[in-house]
Design a protein around this motif. Structure first.
Motif, short mmCIF file in Angstrom:
data_model
loop_
_atom_site.label_atom_id
_atom_site.label_comp_id
_atom_site.label_asym_id
_atom_site.label_seq_id
_atom_site.Cartn_x
_atom_site.Cartn_y
_atom_site.Cartn_z
N ALA A 60 0.87 -1.18 0.00
CA ALA A 60 0.00 0.00 0.00
C ALA A 60 0.90 1.22 0.00
O ALA A 60 1.77 1.36 0.87
CB ALA A 60 -0.91 0.00 1.22
N TYR A 61 0.74 2.09 -0.98
CA TYR A 61 1.65 3.22 -1.11
C TYR A 61 0.88 4.47 -1.54
O TYR A 61 -0.17 4.38 -2.16
CB TYR A 61 2.75 2.89 -2.13
N GLY A 62 1.44 5.61 -1.22
CA GLY A 62 0.81 6.90 -1.48
C GLY A 62 1.09 7.79 -0.29
O GLY A 62 1.34 7.30 0.82
N TYR A 63 1.04 9.11 -0.50
CA TYR A 63 1.39 9.99 0.61
C TYR A 63 0.77 11.38 0.45
O TYR A 63 1.39 12.39 0.75
CB TYR A 63 2.92 10.13 0.72
N PRO A 117 -1.31 6.33 2.57
CA PRO A 117 -1.64 5.66 1.31
C PRO A 117 -3.09 5.93 0.90
O PRO A 117 -3.89 6.46 1.69
CB PRO A 117 -1.42 4.18 1.63
N HIS A 118 -3.42 5.52 -0.32
CA HIS A 118 -4.77 5.71 -0.83
C HIS A 118 -5.72 4.73 -0.15
O HIS A 118 -5.59 3.52 -0.29
CB HIS A 118 -4.78 5.48 -2.35
N GLN A 119 -6.68 5.28 0.61
CA GLN A 119 -7.63 4.44 1.34
C GLN A 119 -8.83 5.28 1.75
O GLN A 119 -8.74 6.51 1.83
CB GLN A 119 -6.96 3.83 2.57
N THR A 120 -9.94 4.63 2.01
CA THR A 120 -11.17 5.36 2.30
C THR A 120 -11.16 6.03 3.66
O THR A 120 -11.80 7.06 3.86
CB THR A 120 -12.38 4.41 2.22
N ARG A 121 -10.45 5.46 4.62
CA ARG A 121 -10.30 6.08 5.94
C ARG A 121 -9.01 5.56 6.56
O ARG A 121 -8.48 4.53 6.17
CB ARG A 121 -11.50 5.80 6.85
N LEU A 130 -1.95 18.54 -3.17
CA LEU A 130 -0.69 18.76 -3.88
C LEU A 130 0.41 19.27 -2.95
O LEU A 130 1.50 19.62 -3.41
CB LEU A 130 -0.87 19.74 -5.05
N PHE A 131 0.14 19.29 -1.65
CA PHE A 131 1.15 19.75 -0.70
C PHE A 131 2.49 19.02 -0.85
O PHE A 131 3.54 19.68 -0.82
CB PHE A 131 0.63 19.62 0.74
N PRO A 132 2.52 17.68 -0.99
CA PRO A 132 3.84 17.03 -1.12
C PRO A 132 4.64 17.53 -2.31
O PRO A 132 5.87 17.64 -2.22
CB PRO A 132 3.47 15.55 -1.27
N SER A 133 3.99 17.83 -3.42
CA SER A 133 4.70 18.35 -4.58
C SER A 133 5.28 19.73 -4.31
O SER A 133 6.41 20.04 -4.70
CB SER A 133 3.77 18.40 -5.80
N VAL A 134 4.51 20.56 -3.61
CA VAL A 134 5.00 21.90 -3.29
C VAL A 134 6.09 21.84 -2.23
O VAL A 134 7.07 22.59 -2.28
CB VAL A 134 3.83 22.81 -2.84
N GLU A 135 5.96 20.91 -1.28
CA GLU A 135 7.01 20.75 -0.28
C GLU A 135 8.30 20.25 -0.94
O GLU A 135 9.40 20.70 -0.61
CB GLU A 135 6.58 19.78 0.82
#
Length: 336
Positions: free
Chosen positions: A72-75, A102-106, A128-133
């Motif tokens: 499970a991945y994503g941030y 990660p990508h999940q409903t809750r 999009l905060f991670p991209s700006v960070e």
């Protein structure tokens, strides 16, 4: 309590699985509204091009284990706090927050790992905060100076956010290099003075100030190892190359036998999980995060969102990104 979570199960294979959610007394439960897909890192995982023995991210509590399948991945999740543990301040109830999840409903999380979403920032923008960070970290590592000529290779989401931040500096010129015409247009809208395809860069790199050939500072953000040679070739004497791309297991075969050695070019990696040693005396992850939120307010990141998919159709979202359609930039997953 259960949740539906997205798993990478094999090369170009994903599945949505129901998993238990057992929050602790010091945690809150967040119902996800939207999450952003990273077209760089997540596609490496999706394609099986990420090193499987590498920890997912040792700095993020939600990403445990390594990058081997299934994972499970994503941030980049934004949602609403719907319940609080007995050891959590009740004022967290009902807050809209950002989380590196990660990508999940809750999901459940320690409140100290969450970032409250400012009223002036929409849910999609905050995703999009991670991209700006990352862009903020790239600019900190590059240390741009007044009057410099800067070249950015790659006008994906991170490249465009980096261009947006760099455009606020008093530079001589800010040049974007990108093969896709629609992304070059986005680069101009984000503040690039010039945006050209790779084969036209030599035409615009003629000396523009004094007798300094080549760029002072070059960013390689394309995600393509072969572009690193082009980035070095565009750098002038005593110039700096900041490599923000993560190539995963794709080899980077560099030609360092021409101007690289004699021109004293510096080649430096930049990665958002850590702060550069020379910055740590004054900068912390918290300060960088606050700075990124402020930049998020200034940048038109909403214009970078090109596609939205319901979470149940997440496999289709990854297939679209994997096909590299020219019109695709930021893809979001939405949750009802």
């Amino acid at each position: 309590m259960n949740r539906n979570s997205l798993y990478f199960t094999g090369e170009t294979e994903t599945a949505i699985k129901s998993t238990p959610l057992e929050p602790e007394v010091g945690e809150v439960v967040v119902e996800t509204r939207v999450s952003a897909i990273s077209a760089g890192t997540e596609l490496l995982v999706y394609r099986g091009e990420a090193p499987t023995d590498l920890p997912a991210d040792e700095t993020l509590e939600a990403l445990d284990g390594d990058l081997s399948f299934p994972v499970a991945y994503g941030y980049a999740a934004v949602g609403d706090v719907v319940s609080t543990g007995s050891a959590v301040d009740d004022r967290w109830q009902g807050r809209t927050v950002f989380a590196f999840q990660p990508h999940q409903t809750r999901f459940s999380a320690d409140p100290e790992t969450l970032i409250p979403v400012p009223e002036s920032v929409s849910h999609e923008e905050m995703a999009l905060f991670p991209s700006v960070e990352t862009a903020t970290s790239l600019v900190l590592d590059g240390r741009p100076r007044v009057g410099e000529e800067i070249v950015v290779f790659g006008a994906g989401v991170v490249g465009l956010c980096t261009i947006g931040i760099l455009s606020s500096f008093p530079l001589a010129r800010l040049i974007a290099v990108e093969p896709l015409s629609n992304r070059r247009e986005h680069a101009r809208e984000m503040g690039a003075d010039v945006a050209v395809p790779p084969d036209a860069l030599d035409d615009v790199l003629e000396p523009s100030t004094g007798d300094c050939d080549g760029a002072d500072l070059v960013y390689e953000l394309s995600g393509h190892p072969a572009t690193l040679d082009d980035a070095i070739g565009a750098t002038g004497y005593d110039g700096r190359v900041i490599v923000g791309s993560w190539y995963g297991e794709k080899p980077a075969m560099l030609d360092l036998g021409t101007s690289f050695h004699r021109d004293r070019i510096s080649l430096e990696s930049s990665q958002v999980s850590t702060l550069a040693p020379e910055s740590r005396g004054r900068w912390t992850r918290s300060r960088r995060g606050e700075t990124a939120v402020n930049r998020l307010r200034d940048l038109d990141v909403g214009s970078l969102v090109t596609h939205r998919f319901p979470f149940s159709e997440a496999p289709e979202a990854y297939r679209l990104l994997d096909e590299r359609d020219d019109d695709v930039l930021q893809v979001l997953l939405t949750y009802s």
